[in-house]
Write a protein that holds these residues in place. Structure first.
Motif, PDB file in Angstrom:
ATOM      1  N   SER A  61      -2.357   0.865  -3.998  1.00  0.00           N
ATOM      2  CA  SER A  61      -1.349  -0.165  -3.800  1.00  0.00           C
ATOM      3  C   SER A  61      -0.621  -0.451  -5.110  1.00  0.00           C
ATOM      4  O   SER A  61      -1.029  -0.029  -6.206  1.00  0.00           O
ATOM      5  CB  SER A  61      -1.989  -1.449  -3.265  1.00  0.00           C
TER       6      SER A  61
ATOM      7  N   GLN B 260      -3.100   0.638  -8.315  1.00  0.00           N
ATOM      8  CA  GLN B 260      -4.547   0.424  -8.294  1.00  0.00           C
ATOM      9  C   GLN B 260      -5.138   1.060  -7.041  1.00  0.00           C
ATOM     10  O   GLN B 260      -4.451   1.262  -6.046  1.00  0.00           O
ATOM     11  CB  GLN B 260      -4.880  -1.070  -8.350  1.00  0.00           C
TER      12      GLN B 260
ATOM     13  N   GLU C 257      -8.396   0.869  -4.280  1.00  0.00           N
ATOM     14  CA  GLU C 257      -9.523   0.123  -3.716  1.00  0.00           C
ATOM     15  C   GLU C 257     -10.692   1.098  -3.548  1.00  0.00           C
ATOM     16  O   GLU C 257     -10.590   2.088  -2.822  1.00  0.00           O
ATOM     17  CB  GLU C 257      -9.136  -0.503  -2.377  1.00  0.00           C
ATOM     18  N   SER C 258     -11.826   0.830  -4.215  1.00  0.00           N
ATOM     19  CA  SER C 258     -12.920   1.801  -4.291  1.00  0.00           C
ATOM     20  C   SER C 258     -13.586   2.063  -2.938  1.00  0.00           C
ATOM     21  O   SER C 258     -14.113   3.148  -2.708  1.00  0.00           O
ATOM     22  CB  SER C 258     -13.971   1.318  -5.303  1.00  0.00           C
ATOM     23  N   SER C 259     -13.587   1.104  -2.026  1.00  0.00           N
ATOM     24  CA  SER C 259     -14.299   1.299  -0.755  1.00  0.00           C
ATOM     25  C   SER C 259     -13.411   1.856   0.347  1.00  0.00           C
ATOM     26  O   SER C 259     -13.872   2.580   1.222  1.00  0.00           O
ATOM     27  CB  SER C 259     -14.914  -0.035  -0.288  1.00  0.00           C
ATOM     28  N   THR C 260     -12.079   1.534   0.304  1.00  0.00           N
ATOM     29  CA  THR C 260     -11.184   1.978   1.382  1.00  0.00           C
ATOM     30  C   THR C 260     -10.314   3.148   0.991  1.00  0.00           C
ATOM     31  O   THR C 260      -9.781   3.833   1.861  1.00  0.00           O
ATOM     32  CB  THR C 260     -10.284   0.817   1.826  1.00  0.00           C
TER      33      THR C 260
ATOM     34  N   ASN D 150       0.511  -2.446  -8.206  1.00  0.00           N
ATOM     35  CA  ASN D 150      -0.183  -3.439  -9.030  1.00  0.00           C
ATOM     36  C   ASN D 150       0.724  -3.924 -10.159  1.00  0.00           C
ATOM     37  O   ASN D 150       0.260  -4.601 -11.078  1.00  0.00           O
ATOM     38  CB  ASN D 150      -1.469  -2.819  -9.590  1.00  0.00           C
TER      39      ASN D 150
ATOM     40  N   ILE E 129       0.853  -1.195   0.000  1.00  0.00           N
ATOM     41  CA  ILE E 129       0.000   0.000   0.000  1.00  0.00           C
ATOM     42  C   ILE E 129       0.880   1.234   0.000  1.00  0.00           C
ATOM     43  O   ILE E 129       1.762   1.402   0.847  1.00  0.00           O
ATOM     44  CB  ILE E 129      -0.933   0.018   1.220  1.00  0.00           C
TER      45      ILE E 129
END
Length: 995
Positions: free
Chosen positions: A543, A534, A536-539, A545, A500
Motif C-alpha cells: 500500500s 509498505q 503487510e507481513s500477514s496479507t 505509505n 493498496i
C-alpha cells in the motif's frame, strides 16, 4: 480466466484470487493473467468434481470485484480398481445348472471406459460363470461341494484388478441315497452276548451334507425280530435270548426322502472251552490319524488270540465316531482337529464263553494330525498405516496380521501385493513372507498423499484378500512459491495514502500444519526510510505509505520475500518494479445527438458513434450509464460505437434516451444524451379485435344498409404499414351474399333464408397497405342464421274425403291429423290442432296435442259431414284444410257386446300378461265365426283375436298415462255380409307408491 473492465489505468487492471470452494487446496490462480494450475494430484475416484469460487478485482484505490463459480470435473485416468477385494456369498445347491445370478463384482469407473469381467481359466473347472459386461456371477454347473473359492479379473484394454469370490453351498437338495458298506453283510456273534447291549454300530456313507446326510435306521424283516436297532445311531442289540443259530435281518437306512435296504446274516458261535486265552500283542496301542480321514476308513486292526480261537470285538465306551467289526476299527463320523485332537477307545474282546473273566480289554489312543482345511483370515478388513514422507528405504511400516485355526499353515503362507490404486504404488512397497509391509521407494506427499493396495495371502489351499491404506505424513520440505506476481507494476502518482497497490500471494505445497502461515517482508534498492510503499507481513498487501511524485521518482525496485513461519523456515524472493505514471487532468469533449434506427435489425447493428472530437490527447473509455435498463444497447469501450444487443421492436419501445459517458479516469469524464428513435417496418400482420368469430344474423336482416357484424381490424404498425388495404371473402358463394369493407363492417348483398341454409362459413383475407411487402392474415367466419316465423304449418298426407265404416262409438278415434312447419325452434313446433267450422263442428272434436279426430256420440246411421281442420305453430301462424267425412252404415244384424261398454281399473304394478277382460257377445242370428281386434293401437295391451280376451303386454305407469281408451271390435267372418259390433273400453290406472 479472462475479464474485461472498461476503466482506464489501474481501475481497469484485473487481479484474480481463489477465495473458496472444495478445490481451493487443489488449485492456484495466476493473479494477472488468470491461468489456473494444479497444486496437488487429482483423483477422480475420491473427488470426481471440485468447485472453485474465483474473485476478479481491479487494482484501483477503491476496487470493484466480481465472483465466479467454477466446477471442475476430474476424469479418471488411473487404473481400474475393484470396490471390494473379497465377496462372500451363500447359495443353495438347488441352483445347479440354472444360470441363477447370485451376485455381482463391481468396479467403479468415472471416465466411461468399458470393463470386461472374467474368471481366470488357469483354475480348476468351476460350476460358475461371470457376465463379461456386467460382472454378474451365475451358476452353470453342479454344486457338489460345500465351499468354493476362486478369483475374478476386471480389466479394460490395458489394466486389470483382482477379487476373490468365496461361495458357501447349502445342501438343500437330497441327491444321494445312504449306502451300507458291504463288509457288514455277515456278523459272528457270541451266543452268550448280554441282552440290550450294543454289539455293533452300523453306519452308511452319503454324498449329501448337513441334514440330508443324517440317516435313521429301522428293521424291516423278519417280523418280531430278536434283534433291535437304535434309530439314531444304528447300534444293534439283542432283545431276547436268541433261539437261532443263524438269522438274516433286513435293515433300512432313511435320509429324509431317500433310503437303502441291507441284509445282514447274524451267526451265533459257542465257545469250545472255558479256558483262558491270550492276545497275540499288547492290550493297548497309539496311532496317528489325519483329521481328513474319510468315513468308512479302517484305521486299526485289533489283535487276535494266540491259539487262533474265534473272537468277538465290540466298543465298550461307545464313541459315535468309531465302530469295530471282525477286529477292524472303522471311522463312522467326521473329525475336526480344531475341535478335538485326541480320542481314547476301549474295546471288549470275547471268545464267546459264559465266563466273562475270560474277556480281554484293549485301549486304542487315537491322535489326529492337522491338515490345511481352514482359510487364513486377515485380522482387519482394511489395514491403515501412516508414516512420514522422509521415511528411509526398507523402513518397516507395519504388519499385515492373519489368523488361521490350522496349525500347519504358518510355514505355507505366501503374502503378495496383487493390486493397487495408483501406478506409482507397487514400486514403493513390498511385503515379506512374515506379513511385514516394507518401504522400497521414496515417498512424496505432495505427489501422492496416500496409497491403496490389495494384499493377498495364500496357504496352499485357500486365498484371502484385504485392503491396505498407507497415509503419507507431511514434512516441511517445500519453500513458499509466488503465484501470479508480475515483474512490473504501473501506479499512478495520484494514488492516496493507504491505497493498496497490489496484493502478493504465495502458497506452500506442504500441509498447512507444517508450513503454518506465510510471512511477507519487503526490501528495496532505495533507502527504506524514503520508500513511499509498505508491505503487510500477514496479507501481502502493498500500500501507499507516502507521496508518489512522477516528476521526482519514476520507479522503485522492490524485493519481496515469502517465508514459512516454521523453524527453520523456508523462503522465496521475488523482484518487483513499481513504475510511477503521470496523471491526466482534462475532460473529454463530447456532444449530445439524436439518431434513428429501423426495428428488427440483427444484433450488433450499428446505431451511431460518439467518438470525442477533436481527437483526445488521452485514450477515452466509453460507457452507457443510464437509460439502458432493458439492456438493448452496448457501446464499444474504446471506440464509442453504439450497437444493438438485440433486435429492436418499435411496437414495444419506440424511443430511447441514453446517457453516455466518456472518461479519462473516474475523476475526469463527460456525460451526453443520445436520443434514439425506432423506425417502423411492416412486421405485424393485420388482425381482428373480435375474439368470437361466430355471429348470429336474423334471416330478415336488411340488405345493403344494415351492418350485421363488425370485425374491428387492427394493425400495430405505423402509417401505411398499419392501414388495412382490403378485406376479401375467399368463398365465391359467400361473396355473392356478404360484403365486408376495409373498416370490417359486413353487410348483405341479398336476403338470407334460414330454411334454405342455416349456417354460412367462409374465410376472409385481411391485407395491410405495406407497399413493399404487404402482410396478410386469414380468419374463418361462421354465420348462424336465426329464424323468423315466415312459414305456415303444412298437413301431411291427409285425405280430403274420409270414409269411415259404422257403427261409430262415442269417443272412438276416426282419424289422426299431423302437420309440420319448416321454421326453426318454437316457430317450427306445432302448438295445437282445432276445428274451426263445418257441419261436423260440435259433432266431432279433435285432440289439440295428438290430432286425433273423435265422434262425440254413437253413429248408427249413414251420414255426411264437412269439417274445417286447423293447425297452429309456436309463432301463431295457422293453416286450415277442408275435409268431407262420410260414415257408411253397417247393420248389427243381431250382433252386439253385452254390456255395450266396459270400465276397468288396473293397478300400475300389475305384471305383464295379466288378464283384464273376457268380453261376451249376443248373436240373435245363427252362431258365426268371430274375430276380435282393437281399433286403437296401444303398446300396453294385446287381444286374443279368437276369444277377445284383453291382457297386458307390459306393466302400466299411472304417472305416464293415467287413462287408456280402447275400442273393442268383433267381426263375423263367416257371414256373407259384414256383421260387426263395437264396445268402448276405458282402462283407469290406479296409483301405487313407486316414486
Amino acid at each position: 480466466m479472462v475479464t474485461w473492465d472498461p476503466d482506464r489505468g489501474l481501475d481497469g487492471v484485473p487481479r484474480y484470487y481463489i477465495i473458496g470452494g472444495t478445490g481451493a487446496g487443489y488449485f492456484a490462480i495466476h493473479k494477472t493473467n488468470g491461468s489456473i494450475v494444479t497444486r496437488r494430484e487429482l483423483l477422480a475416484l475420491t473427488t470426481p468434481t471440485l468447485s472453485l469460487v474465483v474473485m476478479a478485482t481491479d487494482s484501483g484505490p477503491h476496487p470493484q470485484f466480481s465472483l465466479f463459480n467454477l466446477t471442475v470435473v476430474i476424469t479418471d485416468d488411473h487404473k481400474v480398481f475393484i470396490e471390494s477385494p473379497v465377496y462372500n456369498y451363500t447359495i443353495s445347491d438347488k441352483y445347479s445348472f440354472t444360470g441363477h445370478t447370485f451376485g455381482y463384482v463391481h468396479v467403479p469407473v468415472h471416465d466411461g471406459r468399458v470393463l470386461s469381467y472374467v474368471i481366470p481359466p488357469a483354475q480348476v473347472i468351476l460350476p460358475f460363470a461371470i457376465n463379461r459386461s456386467t460382472g454378474g456371477l451365475s451358476v452353470n454347473g453342479t454344486l457338489d461341494r460345500q465351499w468354493y473359492s476362486f478369483r475374478t479379473v476386471a480389466s479394460d484394454s490395458t489394466e486389470s484388478t483382482v477379487s476373490v469370490i468365496n461361495v458357501r453351498v447349502l445342501d438343500t437338495v437330497n441327491n444321494f441315497r445312504p449306502e451300507f458298506p458291504p463288509y457288514f453283510s455277515a456278523i459272528l456273534l457270541p451266543a452268550s452276548f448280554p441282552l440290550n447291549t450294543s454289539f455293533i454300530r452300523l453306519f452308511v456313507t452319503d454324498g449329501d451334507n448337513d441334514n440330508n446326510a443324517d440317516s435313521s435306521y429301522s428293521i424291516l424283516a423278519p417280523p418280531n425280530s430278536l434283534i433291535g436297532v437304535v434309530p439314531t445311531s444304528g447300534e444293534l442289540f439283542l432283545l431276547t435270548t436268541p433261539s437261532f443259530n443263524s438269522t438274516v435281518i433286513t435293515i433300512r437306512a432313511n435320509n429324509v426322502d431317500l433310503f437303502s435296504d441291507f441284509n445282514i446274516n447274524i451267526t451265533l458261535f459257542h465257545a469250545n472251552t472255558n479256558t483262558d486265552f491270550d492276545l497275540i500283542s499288547n492290550n493297548n496301542d497309539s496311532i496317528l490319524v489325519p483329521e481328513s480321514v474319510g468315513i468308512g476308513s479302517v484305521i486299526y486292526t485289533l489283535p487276535g488270540s494266540s491259539d487262533g480261537r474265534p473272537l468277538f470285538y465290540y466298543l465298550t465306551n461307545n464313541d459315535d465316531r468309531f465302530t469295530v467289526h471282525s477286529g477292524d476299527v472303522y471311522v463312522t463320523g467326521s473329525m475336526d482337529y480344531e475341535a478335538q485332537q485326541h480320542y481314547t477307545l476301549i474295546f471288549t474282546i470275547s471268545d464267546g464263553s459264559n465266563n466273562n473273566n475270560n474277556n480281554k480289554y484293549f485301549t486304542l489312543n487315537v491322535s489326529l494330525t492337522d491338515v490345511n482345511d481352514n482359510p487364513s483370515y486377515f485380522t482387519e478388513d482394511n489395514f491403515v498405516f501412516s508414516l512420514p514422507e522422509d521415511s528411509p528405504l526398507n523402513y518397516v511400516i507395519g504388519s499385515i496380521n492373519i489368523t488361521d485355526s490350522d496349525s500347519v499353515t504358518a510355514s505355507n503362507v505366501i503374502y503378495s501385493i496383487i493390486d493397487w490404486l495408483h501406478p506409482l504404488s507397487p514400486s514403493l512397497f513390498n511385503i515379506t513372507s512374515s506379513g511385514a509391509l516394507v518401504l522400497t521407494g521414496p515417498l512424496d506427499r505432495e505427489t501422492l498423499p496416500s496409497h491403496t493396495l490389495t494384499v493377498a495371502v495364500q496357504d496352499g489351499q485357500f486365498e484371502q484378500l484385504t485392503r491396505v491404506t498407507i497415509n503419507v505424513e507431511d514434512i516441511d520440505d517445500n519453500p513458499p512459491s509466488f503465484t501470479g506476481l508480475p515483474l512490473t507494476l504501473v501506479v499512478p502518482e495520484d494514488r492516496s495514502l493507504g491505497d493498496i497497490v497490489t496484493i502478493v500471494t504465495a502458497f506452500d505445497l506442504d500441509d498447512p500444519l507444517n508450513s503454518s502461515s506465510i510471512v511477507y517482508s519487503l526490501s528495496s534498492s532505495h533507502q527504506i526510510l524514503d520508500l513511499p510503499l509498505q508491505l503487510e507481513s500477514s496479507t501481502g498487501a502493498i500500500s501507499i505509505n507516502g507521496s508518489l511524485d512522477y516528476e521526482s521518482v519514476t520507479s522503485y525496485n522492490l524485493y519481496i520475500t515469502a517465508a514459512s513461519s516454521t523453524s527453520p523456515s523456508s523462503y522465496s524472493t521475488h523482484s518487483l518494479s513499481i513504475l510511477v505514471s503521470n496523471i491526466i487532468d482534462t475532460y473529454p469533449v463530447l456532444y449530445s445527438m439524436e439518431v434513428s434506427v429501423y426495428e428488427n435489425q440483427s444484433s450488433s447493428n450499428y446505431v451511431t458513434n460518439i467518438g470525442a472530437s477533436p481527437p483526445p490527447p488521452h485514450p477515452v473509455t466509453y460507457s452507457i450509464v443510464n437509460g439502458n435498463d432493458l439492456g438493448h444497447f452496448y457501446i464499444e469501450g474504446y471506440t464509442g460505437t453504439i450497437r444493438t444487443l438485440v433486435p429492436l421492436d418499435r411496437e414495444t419501445v419506440d424511443y430511447y434516451n441514453l446517457t453516455v459517458r466518456g472518461s479519462y479516469s473516474n475523476q475526469y469524464y463527460t456525460d451526453i444524451s443520445v436520443l434514439i428513435s425506432v423506425l417502423d417496418i411492416n412486421d405485424n400482420n393485420p388482425s381482428v379485435s373480435v375474439s368470437n368469430l361466430t355471429f348470429l344474423v336474423s334471416e330478415d336482416a336488411n340488405v345493403s344498409n344494415q351492418v350485421i357484424f363488425d370485425l374491428n381490424p387492427i394493425d400495430l404498425d405505423q402509417s401505411n404499414n398499419g392501414s388495412i388495404r382490403s378485406i376479401l371473402i375467399l368463398d365465391s358463394e359467400s361473396d355473392t351474399i356478404f360484403d365486408i369493407d376495409t373498416s370490417g363492417h359486413c353487410t348483405l348483398k341479398r336476403q338470407l333464408d334460414r330454411e334454405e341454409k342455416e349456417t354460412h362459413q367462409f374465410n376472409v383475407l385481411l391485407i395491410d397497405d405495406g407497399h413493399t411487402h404487404p402482410l396478410y392474415s386469414t380468419y374463418l367466419i361462421t354465420i348462424l342464421v336465426t329464424d323468423i316465423n315466415d312459414n305456415d304449418p303444412i298437413f301431411n298426407n291427409y285425405q280430403s274425403t274420409l270414409v269411415v265404416s259404422g257403427p261409430i262409438l262415442s269417443n272412438e278415434v276416426l282419424y289422426t291429423f299431423t302437420a309440420t312447419d319448416t321454421d326453426g325452434g318454437a316457430n317450427g313446433t306445432i302448438r295445437g290442432y282445432f276445428i274451426s267450422g263445418g257441419s261436423g263442428e260440435g259433432v266431432f272434436n279433435i285432440d289439440p296435442l295428438t290430432g286425433d279426430l273423435r265422434g262425440l256420440e254413437l253413429f248408427e246411421m249413414e251420414s255426411n259431414y264437412s269439417l274445417m281442420i286447423g293447425a297452429v305453430d309456436g309463432g301463431g301462424r295457422r293453416s286450415i284444410i277442408n275435409i268431407s267425412l262420410i260414415i257408411s252404415y253397417c247393420r248389427f244384424n243381431g250382433l252386439s257386446f253385452t254390456p255395450p261398454s266396459y270400465s276397468l281399473s288396473v293397478a300400475e304394478d300389475t305384471p305383464p300378461s295379466s288378464l283384464l277382460l273376457s268380453p261376451s257377445i249376443t248373436d240373435f242370428n245363427s252362431p258365426g265365426v268371430f274375430r276380435y281386434s282393437l281399433s286403437v293401437h296401444d303398446d300396453q295391451f294385446m287381444i286374443n283375436t279368437s276369444t277377445g280376451s284383453l291382457s297386458l303386454l307390459s306393466s302400466p305407469d299411472r304417472e305416464l298415462t293415467p287413462v287408456h281408451y280402447l275400442v273393442l271390435i268383433v267381426q263375423d267372418i263367416s257371414a256373407n255380409m259384414l256383421r260387426v259390433a263395437k264396445a268402448m273400453v276405458t282402462v283407469t290406472i290406479s296409483d301405487v307408491n313407486d316414486n
